[in-house]
Design a protein around this motif. Structure first.
Motif, short mmCIF file in Angstrom:
data_model
loop_
_atom_site.label_atom_id
_atom_site.label_comp_id
_atom_site.label_asym_id
_atom_site.label_seq_id
_atom_site.Cartn_x
_atom_site.Cartn_y
_atom_site.Cartn_z
N ALA A 27 0.15 1.54 7.34
CA ALA A 27 0.15 1.85 8.63
C ALA A 27 0.59 0.57 9.42
N ASN A 28 0.24 -0.48 9.28
CA ASN A 28 0.48 -1.67 9.88
C ASN A 28 1.95 -2.18 9.72
N GLY A 29 2.66 -1.50 8.72
CA GLY A 29 4.03 -1.94 8.15
C GLY A 29 4.36 -3.09 7.66
N LEU A 30 3.25 -3.88 7.32
CA LEU A 30 3.35 -5.09 6.45
C LEU A 30 3.53 -4.91 4.98
N TYR A 31 3.15 -3.89 4.36
CA TYR A 31 3.20 -3.64 2.88
C TYR A 31 4.01 -2.42 2.60
N GLU A 76 1.23 4.78 -13.43
CA GLU A 76 2.16 3.96 -14.35
C GLU A 76 3.00 3.17 -13.42
N GLY A 77 3.15 1.89 -13.31
CA GLY A 77 3.95 1.29 -12.53
C GLY A 77 3.68 1.20 -10.98
N LEU A 78 2.59 0.53 -10.46
CA LEU A 78 2.31 0.42 -9.18
C LEU A 78 2.47 -0.97 -8.79
N ASP A 79 3.39 -0.96 -7.55
CA ASP A 79 3.68 -2.09 -6.99
C ASP A 79 3.26 -2.23 -5.25
N LEU A 80 3.02 -3.22 -5.32
CA LEU A 80 2.56 -3.55 -3.43
C LEU A 80 3.54 -4.77 -3.05
N GLN A 81 4.40 -4.65 -2.29
CA GLN A 81 5.14 -5.44 -1.77
C GLN A 81 5.31 -5.91 -0.13
N PRO A 82 4.87 -7.10 0.28
CA PRO A 82 4.91 -7.42 1.39
C PRO A 82 6.14 -7.76 2.15
N VAL A 83 6.07 -7.61 3.30
CA VAL A 83 7.49 -8.04 4.13
C VAL A 83 7.72 -9.49 3.95
N ALA A 118 7.50 -13.53 4.45
CA ALA A 118 6.70 -14.27 4.73
C ALA A 118 6.64 -14.79 6.39
N GLU A 119 7.82 -15.01 6.89
CA GLU A 119 7.61 -15.18 8.38
C GLU A 119 7.39 -14.27 9.29
N VAL A 120 7.77 -13.12 8.84
CA VAL A 120 7.42 -11.79 9.40
C VAL A 120 5.90 -11.51 9.31
N PHE A 121 5.49 -11.42 8.14
CA PHE A 121 4.14 -11.36 7.81
C PHE A 121 3.11 -12.15 8.71
N PHE A 122 3.41 -13.44 8.59
CA PHE A 122 2.50 -14.39 9.20
C PHE A 122 2.33 -14.52 10.96
N ASN A 123 3.64 -13.97 11.18
CA ASN A 123 3.67 -13.93 12.68
C ASN A 123 3.19 -12.87 13.37
N LYS A 124 2.79 -11.80 12.32
CA LYS A 124 2.18 -10.45 12.86
C LYS A 124 0.48 -10.17 12.27
N MET A 159 -3.23 -12.28 10.67
CA MET A 159 -3.81 -13.73 10.34
C MET A 159 -4.45 -13.54 8.80
N HIS A 160 -4.18 -12.40 8.09
CA HIS A 160 -4.67 -12.17 6.97
C HIS A 160 -3.75 -12.96 5.66
N ASP A 161 -4.60 -13.26 4.65
CA ASP A 161 -3.70 -13.56 3.58
C ASP A 161 -2.63 -12.63 2.94
N ARG A 162 -1.76 -12.98 2.60
CA ARG A 162 -0.46 -12.03 2.06
C ARG A 162 -0.66 -11.82 0.39
N PHE A 163 -0.55 -10.82 -0.16
CA PHE A 163 -0.55 -10.36 -1.22
C PHE A 163 0.50 -9.52 -1.72
#
Length: 405
Positions: A234-238, A257-264, A266-272, A274-278
């Motif tokens: 919902a937050n668009g970060l992953y 089978e085959g589950l992937d979680l991909q963040p945006v 790093a610079e975009v993530f940490f600007n939006k 305050m949580h750790d990036r996974f």
């Protein structure tokens, strides 16, 4: 050769006999088809109306009976919600949490027994195939537990005046287009699924199965298969992706089978955030004794166990954290689980061969450091965020115990 064939009178009579028989069969089929279609229409509409307590109505444009093939074709069938009935039920706190709308261009009913339906009042069908089904499901939490209605009759008791029993050997839906609207959060979340197949076997509604809890929707088993599903949080970060998913209601096992979680980036993530990036990848996830009914109705995830096998988890600490002001308790997994809005209750989680890494950026040295935990395995016991479960087990944190090997 043709002259010799018609030489004997009995040959002519035999030919005329076959022509007459075939003609009578075709004529009888036409008459029965004209007579049968209105009967079938009434049966379908009455069954849907009574079994749904007038919440849904069924309509279709045409129905054709093929006696020789033992098949019925129904065209442009639509399952619609009666909004007036729904609003009345909602006002009385009896409305369901899930609402369904269905449109199918063609439904094929094979290996039917029309005379059983007419003379014995039993609907017996070998297979129902739905072609190009379009399904829309809406979820809104109207109640958190099963409601008690004045009409406590079972589905069979409701239809018993018009039908003695309903039996369908197999129901198959291929290449389903599903739109799912979730109104449970602060804003509407919409999911669309395309490569999904549904197969239900041995549907039986009669006096013997009306209280059979081993069946779901009166089916012996319902298997759901989903391929190449992608979406965003919902937050668009992953962004997340599932290669394949399979759920069997008979075995209560959910396999991914085959589950992937991909963040945006790093610079975009940490600007939006305050949580750790996974970043995560899992070859397989298996959920045992998964209570699909509770999840479907109330979004409560109950399971006896979860197995996570072969993959990686990479964590990048948020560089915007102030190490002096940060409450260390809030960095513990217990606290993170408590912040989840999900209602979880899993007896044990088994982790097999997961490579874990943690990376942090040091502002003073302007360097990043990483620590690795390769081939990690372990067990987490009694994971729950369910309030009732926490009270019963007298657990004061979402994780009662954990062992990393």
């Amino acid at each position: 050769m043709a002259i010799k064939f018609w030489k004997h009178k009995w040959q002519k009579m035999l030919f005329i006999f076959f022509v007459v028989v075939i003609g009578l069969i075709l004529l009888l089929s036409l008459i029965i088809n004209i007579y049968w279609s209105p009967i079938l229409a009434r049966k379908v509409k009455n069954t849907v109306l009574t079994s749904s307590d007038s919440l849904y109505t069924a309509e279709f444009s045409d129905a054709k009976l093929h006696i020789i093939r033992g098949e019925i074709d129904i065209y442009d069938i639509t399952l619609k919600l009666d909004t007036a009935v729904y609003n009345r039920k909602k006002k009385n706190h009896l409305a369901p949490n899930n609402l369904v709308e269905l449109h199918v261009k063609r439904i094929v009913l094979s290996h039917i027994h029309p005379f059983k339906l007419y003379f014995q009042r039993t609907l017996d069908i070998g297979e129902i195939s739905l072609q190009e089904p379009e399904l829309k499901v809406s979820y809104l939490l109207n109640h958190t537990r099963d409601t008690v209605t004045k009409d406590r009759r079972t589905t069979w008791q409701k239809i018993s005046k018009s039908l003695k029993s309903i039996h369908i050997g197999k129901i198959s839906l291929s290449d389903v287009k599903l739109k799912y609207d979730d109104y449970s959060g602060n804003k509407l979340e919409v999911s669309e699924l395309k490569e999904m197949n549904l197969t239900a076997t041995d549907l039986l509604i009669d006096s013997t199965t009306q209280a059979d809890k081993s069946r779901l929707l009166y089916c012996r088993d319902i298997v759901t298969e989903l391929n190449n599903y992608t979406g965003k949080t919902a937050n668009g970060l992953y962004a997340y992706k599932i290669k394949s998913l399979r759920l069997s209601t008979h075995t209560s096992v959910l396999n991914i089978e085959g589950l992937d979680l991909q963040p945006v980036k790093a610079e975009v993530f940490f600007n939006k955030s305050m949580h750790d990036r996974f970043k995560m990848h899992l070859d397989s996830v298996q959920l045992n004794h998964f209570d699909f009914v509770s999840y479907h109705k109330y979004r409560t995830l109950n399971a006896s166990g979860m197995v996570l096998s072969n993959g990686s988890l990479a964590i990048f600490g948020n560089p915007n954290h102030n190490p002096v002001k940060t409450d260390k308790v809030k960095t513990f997994p217990n606290f993170g689980l408590q912040q989840l809005k999900a209602d979880l209750n899993i007896d044990s989680i088994r982790v097999n061969h997961i490579n874990v890494s943690y990376t942090e950026f040091n502002k003073k040295s302007n360097q990043t450091g990483t620590i690795h935990f390769d081939n990690t395995s372990g067990t987490i016991s009694n994971l729950t965020t369910n309030k009732l479960a926490l009270q019963k087990k007298t657990i004061y944190a979402p994780l009662s115990s954990a062992a990393i090997l």
